[in-house]
Design an enzyme around this catalytic site. Structure first.
Site, PDB file in Angstrom:
ATOM      1  N   GLY A  27       0.822  -1.202   0.000  1.00 25.43           N
ATOM      2  CA  GLY A  27       0.000   0.000   0.000  1.00 25.43           C
ATOM      3  C   GLY A  27       0.851   1.245   0.000  1.00 25.43           C
ATOM      4  N   GLN A  29       2.711   3.174   2.354  1.00 27.74           N
ATOM      5  CA  GLN A  29       4.073   3.104   2.874  1.00 27.74           C
ATOM      6  C   GLN A  29       4.833   1.917   2.300  1.00 27.74           C
ATOM      7  OE1 GLN A  29       5.873   5.166   4.716  1.00 27.74           O
ATOM      8  NE2 GLN A  29       4.246   6.661   5.080  1.00 27.74           N
ATOM      9  N   ASP A  84      -2.829  -0.960  10.863  1.00 31.03           N
ATOM     10  CA  ASP A  84      -2.543  -1.333  12.247  1.00 31.03           C
ATOM     11  C   ASP A  84      -3.335  -2.548  12.716  1.00 31.03           C
ATOM     12  OD1 ASP A  84      -0.698   0.730  12.711  1.00 31.03           O
ATOM     13  OD2 ASP A  84      -2.291   2.155  13.189  1.00 31.03           O
ATOM     14  N   VAL A  86      -4.907  -4.782  11.067  1.00 30.33           N
ATOM     15  CA  VAL A  86      -4.774  -5.985  10.246  1.00 30.33           C
ATOM     16  C   VAL A  86      -3.504  -6.741  10.652  1.00 30.33           C
ATOM     17  CG1 VAL A  86      -4.496  -6.835   7.872  1.00 30.33           C
ATOM     18  CG2 VAL A  86      -6.034  -4.923   8.342  1.00 30.33           C
ATOM     19  N   HIS A 109       4.912   2.372  12.230  1.00 25.76           N
ATOM     20  CA  HIS A 109       4.123   2.999  13.291  1.00 25.76           C
ATOM     21  C   HIS A 109       4.136   2.046  14.473  1.00 25.76           C
ATOM     22  CE1 HIS A 109       1.217   5.347  15.377  1.00 25.76           C
ATOM     23  NE2 HIS A 109       0.135   4.655  15.044  1.00 25.76           N
ATOM     24  N   GLY A 135       3.099   7.825   1.991  1.00 24.48           N
ATOM     25  CA  GLY A 135       3.972   7.055   1.115  1.00 24.48           C
ATOM     26  C   GLY A 135       4.266   7.695  -0.220  1.00 24.48           C
ATOM     27  N   GLU A 196      -2.787  13.468  14.961  1.00 26.10           N
ATOM     28  CA  GLU A 196      -3.849  13.157  14.005  1.00 26.10           C
ATOM     29  C   GLU A 196      -5.214  13.582  14.525  1.00 26.10           C
ATOM     30  OE1 GLU A 196      -1.807   9.084  12.124  1.00 26.10           O
ATOM     31  OE2 GLU A 196      -3.394   8.952  13.629  1.00 26.10           O
ATOM     32  N   GLU A 228     -12.849  30.934   1.924  1.00 20.87           N
ATOM     33  CA  GLU A 228     -12.267  31.538   3.118  1.00 20.87           C
ATOM     34  C   GLU A 228     -11.865  30.519   4.181  1.00 20.87           C
ATOM     35  OE1 GLU A 228     -11.319  34.551   3.291  1.00 20.87           O
ATOM     36  OE2 GLU A 228     -12.203  35.051   1.351  1.00 20.87           O
ATOM     37  N   GLU A 232      -8.172  28.555   1.152  1.00 19.95           N
ATOM     38  CA  GLU A 232      -7.004  29.345   1.550  1.00 19.95           C
ATOM     39  C   GLU A 232      -6.208  28.706   2.678  1.00 19.95           C
ATOM     40  OE1 GLU A 232      -7.251  33.574   1.840  1.00 19.95           O
ATOM     41  OE2 GLU A 232      -9.015  33.675   0.544  1.00 19.95           O
TER      42      GLU A 232
END
Length: 342
Positions: A27, A29, A84, A86, A109, A135, A196, A228, A232
């Protein structure tokens, strides 16, 4: 505390030469690490399940693709590059039975190690190489002769060379071109989850959506609200990324600066900080991990519902219409590969 930034001169890529580097999954990474290491002269093999859509893609890149069990048997270094939650099932069924002493188990991770969803045997090295970027950026920067900074950590050092192997791996993907910092599995996991949730994803998307809704509910057009509060945002984030917060303030108007320093603290106030502290405590005590594990075991009903609700929000409709006006913003396949095991 100032930490030493490790560069090319501090890493010895030859430690990976003559070894087989097995990447389980292809995938985001996984494909980036595999391609970068391959281009660095390392022997990389890919482990995938027989029905994976990534098998054909990996073979087109010139990789040997084998069942994960075969990679676990033959590889000296195993990188579990799958989601994670899986990892534990794949590790238990396809990796652990073949994880003989002297091998190295690697992660991007620290989640499954820190929360003990995977408990490696004592005879193996356990390391972390965590690029601070997705990745497709890890791959793109490498190809362009640059790199993405990485964190490295050692959880088990059976061989006495675990740190050196992690650093060599980081060099192989291009990270020592720009800088590598040592950390721990705990620190990487908890700070990554907090960033995150509270700032980069959860905090940012909620702030954007709340601003958009405030303007639209006050009678302003969705198009103006989108520009706005979302469009931006990239311009400001780019300035902060390049020059820090003070550098960004140097580039904006006096009026914007005054609003920044006087109104910003009214939005992100002590109540918000208190909720951030609770978020961090839930990460530290394992409550977040427990809830996420239970959600996955239940089939991810809340996860699916919340994502579907978000996709139907008016900001997505007006955003799609506005982005269609700009050809350079057309949706791209960011890494060009199927996320195996997802």
């Amino acid at each position: 505390m100032t930490r030493t930034v490790l560069l090319d001169k501090d890493a010895d890529l030859s430690l990976l030469k003559g070894k087989t580097f097995g990447v389980i999954g292809f995938g985001s990474q996984g494909h980036a690490h595999a391609l970068n290491l391959k281009d660095s002269g390392i022997n990389v093999v890919i482990g995938l399940y027989p029905q994976s859509k990534s098998i054909e893609v990996a073979r087109k890149y010139g990789f040997e693709v084998l069942p994960s069990t075969e990679v676990a048997k033959s590889a000296d270094i195993l990188f579990l590059a799958v989601p994670d939650l899986v990892i534990p099932e794949i590790y238990s069924a396809q990796i652990a039975p073949y994880l003989s002493p002297g091998k190295t188990l690697g992660f991007a991770h620290g989640f499954v190690i820190h929360y003990k969803l995977v408990v490696p045997p004592p005879g193996v090295d356990v390391i972390l190489v965590a690029p601070k970027g997705p990745g497709h950026i890890v791959r793109r920067e490498f190809v362009e002769g640059r790199g993405v900074p990485s964190l490295i950590a050692v959880y088990q050092d059976q061989s006495g060379k675990a740190r050196d192997i992690a650093l060599a791996w980081a060099k192989g993907i291009g990270s020592t071109r720009v800088g590598v910092i040592e950390t721990t599995f705990r620190e990487e996991t908890e700070t990554d989850l907090f960033g995150e949730q509270a700032v980069l994803c959860g905090g940012l998307t909620s702030l954007i959506t709340a601003g958009f809704e405030t303007l639209v509910n006050a009678g302003y057009s969705p198009e103006m609200a989108y520009f706005e509060c979302l469009h931006e945002m990239k311009l400001i984030v780019d300035l902060i990324y390049e020059s820090g917060i003070s550098g960004m303030r140097f580039s904006i108007s006096e009026t914007a600066k005054w609003g920044d320093v006087t109104v910003g603290p009214k939005i992100i106030d002590e109540h918000v900080k208190a909720r951030m502290k609770q978020v961090l405590e839930d990460i530290q005590n394992g409550q977040f991990a427990k809830q996420w594990i239970e959600e996955v075991k239940a089939g991810k009903p809340n996860y699916t519902r919340l994502l579907e609700e978000g996709a139907k929000h008016p900001i997505e409709k007006v955003g799609s219409e506005i982005r269609a006006l700009f050809p350079w913003l057309k949706k791209k396949n960011l890494h060009g590969v199927q996320a195996a095991y997802e």
